[in-house]
Design a protein around this motif. Structure first.
Motif, PDB file in Angstrom:
ATOM      1  N   GLN A 275       0.812  -1.220   0.000  1.00 33.41           N
ATOM      2  CA  GLN A 275       0.000   0.000   0.000  1.00 33.41           C
ATOM      3  C   GLN A 275       0.846   1.270   0.000  1.00 33.41           C
ATOM      4  OE1 GLN A 275      -3.963  -1.647   2.329  1.00 33.41           O
ATOM      5  NE2 GLN A 275      -2.741  -0.100   3.294  1.00 33.41           N
ATOM      6  N   MET A 303      -0.855   4.322   2.226  1.00 30.01           N
ATOM      7  CA  MET A 303      -2.292   4.516   2.346  1.00 30.01           C
ATOM      8  C   MET A 303      -2.816   3.681   3.508  1.00 30.01           C
ATOM      9  SD  MET A 303      -3.618   4.629  -1.596  1.00 30.01           S
ATOM     10  CE  MET A 303      -3.596   2.847  -1.721  1.00 30.01           C
ATOM     11  N   ASP A 304      -3.250   4.358   4.555  1.00 28.60           N
ATOM     12  CA  ASP A 304      -3.841   3.684   5.712  1.00 28.60           C
ATOM     13  C   ASP A 304      -5.357   3.737   5.565  1.00 28.60           C
ATOM     14  OD1 ASP A 304      -1.373   3.116   7.012  1.00 28.60           O
ATOM     15  OD2 ASP A 304      -1.252   5.225   7.594  1.00 28.60           O
ATOM     16  N   THR A 305      -5.919   2.636   5.141  1.00 30.53           N
ATOM     17  CA  THR A 305      -7.350   2.582   4.872  1.00 30.53           C
ATOM     18  C   THR A 305      -7.999   1.493   5.718  1.00 30.53           C
ATOM     19  OG1 THR A 305      -6.935   1.092   3.007  1.00 30.53           O
ATOM     20  CG2 THR A 305      -7.072   3.440   2.520  1.00 30.53           C
ATOM     21  N   ASP A 306      -9.311   1.360   5.584  1.00 34.69           N
ATOM     22  CA  ASP A 306     -10.048   0.406   6.400  1.00 34.69           C
ATOM     23  C   ASP A 306      -9.988  -1.013   5.858  1.00 34.69           C
ATOM     24  OD1 ASP A 306     -11.510   0.886   4.155  1.00 34.69           O
ATOM     25  OD2 ASP A 306     -13.405   1.315   5.171  1.00 34.69           O
ATOM     26  N   GLN A 307      -9.209  -1.218   4.803  1.00 33.33           N
ATOM     27  CA  GLN A 307      -9.013  -2.549   4.252  1.00 33.33           C
ATOM     28  C   GLN A 307      -7.691  -2.550   3.496  1.00 33.33           C
ATOM     29  OE1 GLN A 307     -12.515  -2.365   1.605  1.00 33.33           O
ATOM     30  NE2 GLN A 307     -11.114  -2.735  -0.098  1.00 33.33           N
ATOM     31  N   ASN A 309      -5.550  -2.355   0.502  1.00 37.26           N
ATOM     32  CA  ASN A 309      -5.696  -1.856  -0.864  1.00 37.26           C
ATOM     33  C   ASN A 309      -4.332  -1.912  -1.544  1.00 37.26           C
ATOM     34  OD1 ASN A 309      -8.568  -0.780  -1.250  1.00 37.26           O
ATOM     35  ND2 ASN A 309      -7.987   0.155   0.699  1.00 37.26           N
ATOM     36  N   THR A 324      -6.227   0.292  -7.035  1.00 35.99           N
ATOM     37  CA  THR A 324      -5.866  -0.727  -6.068  1.00 35.99           C
ATOM     38  C   THR A 324      -6.821  -1.913  -6.140  1.00 35.99           C
ATOM     39  OG1 THR A 324      -7.246  -0.094  -4.170  1.00 35.99           O
ATOM     40  CG2 THR A 324      -5.261   1.230  -4.581  1.00 35.99           C
ATOM     41  N   GLY A 327     -10.162  -0.311  -4.443  1.00 33.67           N
ATOM     42  CA  GLY A 327     -10.740   1.000  -4.697  1.00 33.67           C
ATOM     43  C   GLY A 327      -9.855   1.858  -5.569  1.00 33.67           C
ATOM     44  N   PHE A 329      -8.162   5.732  -6.086  1.00 36.25           N
ATOM     45  CA  PHE A 329      -7.685   6.866  -5.306  1.00 36.25           C
ATOM     46  C   PHE A 329      -7.019   7.878  -6.235  1.00 36.25           C
ATOM     47  CE2 PHE A 329      -7.823   3.157  -2.683  1.00 36.25           C
ATOM     48  CZ  PHE A 329      -8.095   3.557  -1.389  1.00 36.25           C
ATOM     49  N   ARG A 345      -9.527   8.537  -1.316  1.00 37.93           N
ATOM     50  CA  ARG A 345     -10.306   7.478  -1.946  1.00 37.93           C
ATOM     51  C   ARG A 345     -11.486   8.107  -2.699  1.00 37.93           C
ATOM     52  NH1 ARG A 345     -11.461   2.149   0.130  1.00 37.93           N
ATOM     53  NH2 ARG A 345     -11.053   2.898   2.238  1.00 37.93           N
ATOM     54  N   ARG A 348     -14.988   2.483  -4.732  1.00 39.60           N
ATOM     55  CA  ARG A 348     -14.581   1.249  -4.068  1.00 39.60           C
ATOM     56  C   ARG A 348     -14.766   0.014  -4.948  1.00 39.60           C
ATOM     57  NH1 ARG A 348     -14.401   1.104   1.703  1.00 39.60           N
ATOM     58  NH2 ARG A 348     -14.633   3.160   2.652  1.00 39.60           N
TER      59      ARG A 348
END
Length: 649
Positions: A275, A303-307, A309, A324, A327, A329, A345, A348
């Motif tokens: 990521q 990229m610090d995301t909720d899943q 990527n 990704t 999603g 970005f 983002r 998705r």
């Protein structure tokens, strides 16, 4: 009986999903077709026989990756990657004796599986290739068309990362005791053994000091150059320290995505840091030194995301676009600077890793990760963001697990922007778009075999094709050609006129279609690479046949008494508006396109332009018109006018 005349159909909407048969309320229904096979939609409306495929060469490998390389506006190349080799074609001609080696190829490290996993970008004479298992490599075109080199990229400085090799419980001391910037220092770790040879080229930080690691002594001792002085260089607590190593290595993997954007080289998606995105120093593509706060310093952002990527592809457009696994970005900053960089983002959907996104008509086209939707990633001023609109909503059946994609910005014969998507089943979905005129349409290419890959070099569309010839499987490189009417075709120009055609070895034992001076001749089967015609000719084409089909949606119009979608109806007459067309049939009935008289004897037929009307018979609840062509001749169908009669209307 009620009677009415349907409106003209222009086929702007292209081929439609058969499930739209009941959507007679939509504008697309009246403009679309149920089947558009081996034709292309025109920006002005109507459809045209697709170009034939000119034979370029035979390759022995089943797995091939076609890559364009544009050295300048006059020197462009098709690079053909196969197992551990790269072939070079210029203007469709194989370049031989590469680097004077006696071989017609450049040796590469990528096997037949890895060539499908490569990503690449080009700047001037250099093609940069990335793969997670290899140091990024550059392929450079030298002084001539046959001079090519491949080598590992050498970076001035690598980006670094602290993988924390268990040193939190230890402490570090620095000697000499009072070093100044530029001094060589020795750093010793007590209570832990964190150091490996991979730390060379990395960074050590602690107590405000920064050291670039230049030497490895042991698992507890390393040397380096002081970049920033320590406030206290004794007993630096391991918890407060950072011991970084170059982020790319055989242990941690190498970048898998690459592009150029705003005078930086951007790399991303190493195995250990999927990521993370790295941008070089501005104007210094191979320098990823972190710097000390300048706007031109390199960039390192995760990229610090909720899943998860994982970054599969980077595209330089209006912004730096990031595609990704989960999603889409982009980085909104223009220009991008280390102190303010941020990744936003937008949608998705996620991208299909195997098929790189591509710029078409001002948007970025990408295949959704499920392998079914083609989406248009486009910036909108009304929302001040990107949207990912599905462009094959009306024709999802044409997309079947894509394996390759390329775009063509029109040519001298066809206006519009064309997108070619190669499916796993060997068919090609073709999309025309002209956003300014609101033109979008889909058609399908098929051939006697399977198309496996595609690339567009300048204005030429190249395919890698699998065919069965005389019972044997062969693989060829072929190119769409507007003056060709067959596939895997060979053109010869005889002066003086001759009845012999040679150069047909790749078609030995296979029945072929023949055109001679624009006339369709009897079929012929090459033997020993040649055929002999019944008469002499100057311009001869020999190749494999392909048929085209245009089939309308079921006729459903509204009479004064109401819609007829549940009523038996028949087509009284079909009027086809043609442009330079020969040899078509409407619902199986041949359309006459030749006149009578002595002036037509011993003369090649000319394409008919005008309107031809054909009477029809028979009632049906699903009345449709099918236009076909089996001979290798020109055909442009501008539209159809149908005269409909319904029972009890």
């Amino acid at each position: 009986m009620a009677k009415a005349t349907a409106s003209q159909a222009s086929f702007i909407a292209g081929e439609l999903d058969p499930r739209l048969a009941a959507r007679i309320d939509t504008d697309s229904y009246t403009k679309g077709a149920e089947t558009l096979t081996n034709v292309i939609c025109l920006g002005q409306g109507g459809v045209k026989r697709r170009p034939g495929m000119k034979y370029i060469d035979t390759v022995t490998e089943s797995e091939v990756r076609l890559v364009k390389f544009e050295f300048n506006i006059t020197q462009t190349y098709l690079l053909v990657f196969v197992d551990s080799k790269m072939y070079v074609y210029m203007d469709g001609v194989l370049q031989t004796n590469i680097n004077g080696s006696g071989n017609d190829y450049l040796v590469t490290p990528y096997n037949s599986t890895e060539i499908k996993e490569m990503t690449w970008t080009q700047s001037a004479d250099t093609l940069i290739i990335c793969h997670n298992d290899y140091v990024p490599r550059k392929i450079v075109r030298g002084a001539t068309d046959t001079t090519w080199s491949i080598s590992n990229m050498t970076f001035t400085y690598y980006p670094t990362f602290d993988f924390n090799r268990n040193y939190d419980a230890g402490s570090f001391t620095v000697s000499p005791s009072d070093p100044v910037v530029g001094d060589t220092v020795t750093i010793t770790c007590s209570g832990a053994t964190p150091v490996t040879t991979q730390h060379v080229g990395g960074m050590f930080e602690g107590n405000d000091g920064i050291v670039r690691i230049t030497g490895y002594t042991s698992t507890t001792v390393f040397t380096g150059t002081l970049l920033q002085e320590f406030t206290n260089n004794n007993a630096i607590d391991g918890i407060d320290a950072s011991l970084e190593e170059p982020v790319w290595s055989a242990t941690h993997g190498y970048p898998g995505a690459v592009t150029f954007h705003e005078s930086r080289l951007w790399l991303s998606n190493s195995t250990a840091r999927p990521q993370t995105l790295w941008g070089s120093v501005t104007g210094d593509f191979f320098n990823f030194d972190r710097g000390f706060g300048d706007a031109t310093d390199s960039i390192d952002i995760t990229m610090d995301t909720d899943q998860v990527n994982a970054i599969y592809h980077l595209v330089s457009g209006r912004h730096l676009q990031i595609f990704t696994s989960g999603g889409e970005f982009f980085i909104p900053d223009r220009p991008i600077k280390p102190e303010s960089v941020g990744v936003l983002r937008q949608t998705r959907f996620g991208v299909l890793k195997a098929v790189p996104p591509i710029n078409v008509d001002g948007a970025t086209m990408f295949i959704q990760r499920n392998g079914k939707q083609v989406r248009e990633y486009l910036y909108t001023y009304t929302e001040n963001s990107y949207v990912s609109t599905e462009v094959n909503l009306l024709a999802p059946h044409l997309i079947n697990s894509p394996v390759a994609m390329a775009s063509q910005t029109g040519d001298v014969d066809n206006e519009g922007n064309y997108l070619y998507i190669v499916n796993a089943d060997g068919t090609v979905a073709v999309f025309i778009t002209n956003r300014a005129e609101s033109v979008t349409a889909w058609t399908r290419f098929i051939t006697s075999g399977e198309i496996k890959d595609v690339s567009v070099v300048e204005d030429v569309v190249y395919f890698h094709v699998k065919r069965t010839i005389n019972g044997s499987t062969v693989y060829t490189i072929e190119a769409l050609d507007n003056n060709t009417y067959t596939d895997s075709a060979v053109h010869v120009v005889n002066s003086p006129a001759s009845a012999t055609v040679t150069g047909l070895d790749h078609l030995n034992g296979e029945e072929c279609r023949v055109r001679a001076d624009s006339s369709v001749m009897d079929n012929a089967t090459p033997a020993s690479g040649s055929i002999t015609l019944a008469r002499t000719a100057t311009n001869i084409e020999v190749g494999l046949n392909y048929d085209l089909e245009v089939k309308t949606m079921p006729v459903n119009i509204t009479f004064a008494s109401g819609p007829i979608n549940a009523t038996k109806r028949r087509i009284l007459r079909v009027s086809a508006q043609l442009y330079e067309a020969n040899g078509i049939k409407i619902n199986g009935k041949a359309v006459t396109d030749k006149g009578f008289g002595t002036g037509v004897l011993n003369v090649a037929p000319t394409g008919f332009t005008g309107i031809k009307t054909v009477p029809m018979l028979g009632y049906s609840k699903t009345t449709q018109v099918t236009v076909t062509q089996s001979d290798p001749t020109p055909m442009t169908l501008l539209g159809l006018t149908l005269e409909i009669q319904a029972q009890g209307g």
